[in-house]
Design a protein around this motif. Structure first.
Motif, PDB file in Angstrom:
ATOM      1  N   ARG A   1      -7.293  12.308  11.327  1.00 29.27           N
ATOM      2  CA  ARG A   1      -8.193  13.059  12.075  1.00 29.27           C
ATOM      3  C   ARG A   1      -7.783  14.721  11.409  1.00 29.27           C
ATOM      4  N   SER A   2      -8.952  15.370  11.177  1.00 30.10           N
ATOM      5  CA  SER A   2      -8.732  16.566  10.741  1.00 30.10           C
ATOM      6  C   SER A   2      -8.302  16.872   9.272  1.00 30.10           C
ATOM      7  N   PHE A   3      -7.899  15.791   8.645  1.00 29.89           N
ATOM      8  CA  PHE A   3      -7.691  15.673   7.178  1.00 29.89           C
ATOM      9  C   PHE A   3      -8.736  14.993   6.272  1.00 29.89           C
ATOM     10  N   GLN A   4      -8.612  15.563   4.983  1.00 30.08           N
ATOM     11  CA  GLN A   4     -10.027  14.747   4.364  1.00 30.08           C
ATOM     12  C   GLN A   4      -9.256  14.420   2.866  1.00 30.08           C
ATOM     13  N   LEU A   5      -9.876  13.382   2.250  1.00 33.20           N
ATOM     14  CA  LEU A   5      -9.274  12.806   0.800  1.00 33.20           C
ATOM     15  C   LEU A   5      -9.812  13.707  -0.241  1.00 33.20           C
ATOM     16  N   SER A   6      -8.820  14.079  -1.070  1.00 32.50           N
ATOM     17  CA  SER A   6      -8.776  14.942  -2.052  1.00 32.50           C
ATOM     18  C   SER A   6      -7.876  14.571  -3.275  1.00 32.50           C
ATOM     19  N   ASP A   7      -8.370  14.011  -4.209  1.00 33.48           N
ATOM     20  CA  ASP A   7      -7.531  13.464  -5.398  1.00 33.48           C
ATOM     21  C   ASP A   7      -6.352  12.691  -4.996  1.00 33.48           C
ATOM     22  N   GLY A   8      -6.891  11.662  -4.399  1.00 33.21           N
ATOM     23  CA  GLY A   8      -5.924  10.745  -3.679  1.00 33.21           C
ATOM     24  C   GLY A   8      -4.745  11.100  -2.547  1.00 33.21           C
ATOM     25  N   ALA A   9      -5.068  12.313  -2.062  1.00 31.96           N
ATOM     26  CA  ALA A   9      -4.271  12.818  -1.055  1.00 31.96           C
ATOM     27  C   ALA A   9      -4.872  13.246   0.047  1.00 31.96           C
ATOM     28  N   CYS A  10      -4.338  13.296   1.259  1.00 31.79           N
ATOM     29  CA  CYS A  10      -5.011  13.916   2.484  1.00 31.79           C
ATOM     30  C   CYS A  10      -4.827  15.244   2.891  1.00 31.79           C
ATOM     31  N   VAL A  11      -5.594  16.283   2.594  1.00 30.27           N
ATOM     32  CA  VAL A  11      -5.458  17.576   2.874  1.00 30.27           C
ATOM     33  C   VAL A  11      -6.111  17.914   4.180  1.00 30.27           C
TER      34      VAL A  11
ATOM     35  N   ILE B   1       0.769  -1.021  -0.130  1.00 33.58           N
ATOM     36  CA  ILE B   1      -0.121   0.062  -0.191  1.00 33.58           C
ATOM     37  C   ILE B   1       0.922   1.417  -0.071  1.00 33.58           C
ATOM     38  N   ASN B   2       0.637   2.142  -0.899  1.00 29.58           N
ATOM     39  CA  ASN B   2       1.327   3.455  -0.991  1.00 29.58           C
ATOM     40  C   ASN B   2       0.687   4.444  -0.103  1.00 29.58           C
ATOM     41  N   LEU B   3       1.095   4.441   1.177  1.00 32.45           N
ATOM     42  CA  LEU B   3       0.548   5.227   2.248  1.00 32.45           C
ATOM     43  C   LEU B   3       0.942   6.761   1.830  1.00 32.45           C
ATOM     44  N   PRO B   4      -0.234   7.770   1.465  1.00 33.36           N
ATOM     45  CA  PRO B   4       0.169   9.125   1.530  1.00 33.36           C
ATOM     46  C   PRO B   4       0.364   9.650   2.730  1.00 33.36           C
TER      47      PRO B   4
END
Length: 261
Positions: free
Chosen positions: A248-258, A229-232
């Protein structure tokens, strides 16, 4: 003398006469609180009396209960006052007759019915021998056939036939469902047990569904293989260990956690 005064005098005289009668002729109690009659006993607690066993109250007396042969007095104040002995049954509410027990049978512990001996089964009002097939054993179940097949055999009509267990399989001993299952590391395919093709970075999984294996933690199943697994950044593996989710406090956006806003 006025009529009202005469009425008072009449009532007074009647009351005195009633008191004299009560004293001279005491009432006979029917609730066990008067004088103790014949065939009665004083109560062990409180006052009063009760009829002896085999007798019941009738007016102020204790009269004998007509207990039939093969019965006993119950001591109850209601009903017939008697019950049949063990092994007997009431007939017409007036007598007790022996329960007919056929040959090769015994009276149940309740004393109200009978059961066939081991090795026999009930056929209407008789006990007939159980025809035990080969590779079978007797059971203690009075209902049904009275026998079960040995381990490794299945009941088919009145016979026990061998269970065909494929290579790398084993008997389940289940009363219902599959009679056999595949050994660990094998799975059923068309009545046989084929080996599980275990890819790298995987381990055997005995779940009844799926390919029979799971990927190690940090790997995910892709086209029959376990790939890392390629963990971002700002992410972590979930409980299964085969997927990831954003911290926590991050959300998925285009395969990344922002960082969420």
């Amino acid at each position: 003398m006025v009529p009202f005064e005469r009425l008072e005098i009449g009532i007074y005289r009647a009351a005195i006469a009633a008191a004299i009668i009560v004293c001279a002729f005491p009432a006979v109690a029917q609730d066990g609180t008067g004088p103790i009659p014949e065939n009665a006993e004083a109560r062990s607690y409180g006052g009063g009396w009760d009829c002896s066993l085999g007798y019941r109250v009738n007016g102020g007396d204790c009269v004998a209960i007509d207990v039939p042969e093969n019965a006993y007095a119950t001591g109850r104040s209601y009903g017939s006052g008697w019950a049949c002995k063990r092994g007997y049954q009431e007939v017409g509410g007036v007598s007790c007759e022996a329960i007919p027990i056929p040959e090769n049978a015994f009276l149940r512990s309740s004393g109200l019915d009978w059961q066939c001996d081991r090795g026999y089964r009930q056929s209407r009002e008789t006990c007939v021998p159980i025809d035990l097939p080969e590779n079978a054993y007797l059971t203690n179940d009075p209902s049904g056939s009275g026998w079960e097949c040995d381990r490794g055999f299945a009941k088919l009509t009145d016979a026990c036939v061998p269970i065909a267990v494929p290579e790398n399989g084993y008997l389940t001993n289940a009363d219902f469902g599959a009679e056999w299952a595949c050994e660990r590391g094998f799975f059923e395919v068309d009545g046989r047990c084929d080996p599980v093709a275990l890819p790298a970075n995987a381990f055997l999984d005995q779940e009844s569904f799926g390919p029979g294996w799971r990927c190690e933690r940090g790997f995910e199943a892709v086209a029959g293989a376990c790939v890392a697994i390629n963990l971002p950044a700002n992410a972590h593996l979930d409980r299964s260990g085969n997927r990831w989710r954003c911290d926590r406090s991050f959300q998925l956006s285009d395969g990344a956690c922002v960082l969420g806003r």
